[in-house]
Design an enzyme around this catalytic site. Structure first.
Site, short mmCIF file in Angstrom:
data_model
loop_
_atom_site.label_atom_id
_atom_site.label_comp_id
_atom_site.label_asym_id
_atom_site.label_seq_id
_atom_site.Cartn_x
_atom_site.Cartn_y
_atom_site.Cartn_z
NE ARG A 1 0.20 -1.74 -7.54
CZ ARG A 1 -0.70 -2.69 -7.33
NH1 ARG A 1 -1.55 -2.61 -6.32
NH2 ARG A 1 -0.78 -3.72 -8.15
NE ARG B 1 -5.06 -12.60 -6.52
CZ ARG B 1 -4.54 -11.55 -5.88
NH1 ARG B 1 -4.35 -11.57 -4.59
NH2 ARG B 1 -4.19 -10.49 -6.56
P1 ADP Z 1 -2.87 -6.87 -6.35
O1 ADP Z 1 -2.83 -6.02 -5.11
O2 ADP Z 1 -2.35 -6.16 -7.53
O3 ADP Z 1 -4.21 -7.49 -6.53
P2 ADP Z 1 -1.43 -8.82 -4.79
O4 ADP Z 1 -0.40 -8.03 -4.11
O5 ADP Z 1 -2.65 -9.18 -4.01
O6 ADP Z 1 -1.85 -8.06 -6.12
O7 ADP Z 1 -0.83 -10.16 -5.37
C1 ADP Z 1 0.34 -10.15 -6.16
C2 ADP Z 1 0.60 -11.54 -6.71
O8 ADP Z 1 0.81 -12.45 -5.61
C3 ADP Z 1 -0.55 -12.15 -7.51
O9 ADP Z 1 -0.54 -11.77 -8.85
C4 ADP Z 1 -0.24 -13.66 -7.32
O10 ADP Z 1 0.83 -14.08 -8.14
C5 ADP Z 1 0.23 -13.71 -5.88
N1 ADP Z 1 -0.90 -13.92 -4.95
C6 ADP Z 1 -1.33 -13.08 -3.97
N2 ADP Z 1 -2.39 -13.59 -3.32
C7 ADP Z 1 -2.64 -14.80 -3.89
C8 ADP Z 1 -3.63 -15.81 -3.69
N3 ADP Z 1 -4.59 -15.68 -2.74
N4 ADP Z 1 -3.58 -16.91 -4.48
C9 ADP Z 1 -2.63 -17.06 -5.42
N5 ADP Z 1 -1.70 -16.15 -5.68
C10 ADP Z 1 -1.69 -15.01 -4.92
P1 ADP Z 2 -4.89 -3.25 -4.97
O1 ADP Z 2 -4.37 -3.53 -3.58
O2 ADP Z 2 -6.34 -3.60 -5.12
O3 ADP Z 2 -4.05 -3.87 -6.02
P2 ADP Z 2 -3.91 -0.49 -4.54
O4 ADP Z 2 -4.53 -0.05 -3.26
O5 ADP Z 2 -2.49 -0.89 -4.53
O6 ADP Z 2 -4.83 -1.68 -5.20
O7 ADP Z 2 -4.17 0.66 -5.62
C1 ADP Z 2 -3.68 0.54 -6.96
C2 ADP Z 2 -3.15 1.90 -7.44
O8 ADP Z 2 -4.25 2.81 -7.62
C3 ADP Z 2 -2.19 2.57 -6.46
O9 ADP Z 2 -1.22 3.25 -7.21
C4 ADP Z 2 -3.08 3.53 -5.69
O10 ADP Z 2 -2.34 4.65 -5.23
C5 ADP Z 2 -4.12 3.93 -6.73
N1 ADP Z 2 -5.48 4.15 -6.20
C6 ADP Z 2 -6.11 3.49 -5.19
N2 ADP Z 2 -7.37 3.96 -5.02
C7 ADP Z 2 -7.54 4.93 -5.95
C8 ADP Z 2 -8.63 5.81 -6.29
N3 ADP Z 2 -9.81 5.77 -5.65
N4 ADP Z 2 -8.44 6.67 -7.30
C9 ADP Z 2 -7.26 6.73 -7.97
N5 ADP Z 2 -6.20 5.94 -7.70
C10 ADP Z 2 -6.34 5.06 -6.70
#
Ligand code: ADP
Ligand code: ADP
Ligand code: ZN
Length: 215
Positions: free
Chosen positions: A127, A88
């Site tokens: 979500r 990231r």
């Molecule tokens: P999202 O799916 O919404 O992108 P993640 O589940 O990947 O979020 O990450 C949630 C939180 O965990 C981030 O906002 C950060 O605080 C932490 N995190 C996850 N991956 C990393 C990373 N590679 N470096 C730093 N922080 C991380």
């Molecule tokens: P990330 O891991 O990148 O943070 P998620 O896979 O958790 O993203 O998806 C974020 C939210 O958007 C979840 O609530 C998921 O169900 C929804 N979502 C994912 N893909 C789509 C799509 N193509 N259209 C609408 N909603 C989606």
């Protein structure tokens, strides 16, 4: 196949990761999932990470790099892996290159899922996740059959602490400042594959499949 999934919070990385690992039989390594499990279990790692995560900030590079270094040593990574949410920052990407070089291993493709800001806010604020199995839903886009209950395991659904509106804006800002520069980093290595992440989930997966089947 060694892959990285890149994209802003809520881009659908976790959703697409589930489909990728089931088709290509590789493990998903999600630093977010690993950190959330540590917070839930109250380990030292969890205690350190919790305040950063709840504020929508990145956990320090040294912490997540340590997690990845250990995880990549597991035997299930021998035939490939999918990194979801890591790297990231540029520092994390550079450190990953060093780890992989030492292992005699390299990344084959970086799939960047592109979604506009307003859609991100709508997705993240709706979500919901299963407390028991981690399955991801959306209150309107991909709702469970019964409200607040997981279709897969019957577990209760919850909203992540960092999925509240104020935190989403902070996370999006951090994405733009610290993570988006990785697109240039990987493009210069000819690894970047951009995918439009709006619309039907299966159609997005079809686009990813056609990229991965050609590498
Ligand atoms: P999202 O799916 O919404 O992108 P993640 O589940 O990947 O979020 O990450 C949630 C939180 O965990 C981030 O906002 C950060 O605080 C932490 N995190 C996850 N991956 C990393 C990373 N590679 N470096 C730093 N922080 C991380
Ligand atoms: P990330 O891991 O990148 O943070 P998620 O896979 O958790 O993203 O998806 C974020 C939210 O958007 C979840 O609530 C998921 O169900 C929804 N979502 C994912 N893909 C789509 C799509 N193509 N259209 C609408 N909603 C989606
Ligand atoms: Zn479940």
């Amino acid at each position: 196949m060694n892959l990285i999934l890149l994209g802003p919070p809520g881009a659908g990385k976790g959703t697409q990761a589930g489909k990728i690992i089931s088709k290509y039989k590789i493990p998903q390594i999600s630093t977010g999932d690993i950190l959330r499990a540590a917070v839930r279990e109250g380990t030292e790692l969890g205690k350190e990470a919790k305040s950063y995560m709840n504020a929508g900030k990145l956990v320090p590079d040294s912490v997540v790099i340590g997690i990845i270094r250990d995880r990549l040593k597991h035997s299930d990574c021998a035939n490939g892996y999918l990194l979801d949410g890591f790297p990231r920052t540029i520092a994390q990407a550079e450190e990953l290159d060093k780890i992989l070089l030492a292992m005699g291993n390299k990344i084959n493709a970086v799939v960047s899922v592109e979604v506009p800001d307003q859609e991100i806010v709508n997705r993240v604020s709706g979500r919901r996740m299963c407390k028991d199995c981690g399955a991801v839903y959306h209150v309107t886009f991909t709702p469970p059959k019964t409200a607040n209950i997981c279709d897969k395991c019957g577990g209760e659904l919850y909203q992540r602490d960092d999925d509240k509106e104020a935190t989403i804006k902070a996370r999006l800002q951090i994405y733009k400042e610290q993570t988006e520069p990785l697109k240039k980093y990987y493009n210069s290595k000819n690894l970047l594959k951009e995918v439009e992440g709006t619309g039907d989930i299966n159609k997005i997966f079809n686009k990813i499949e056609s990229i991965l089947d050609n590498i």
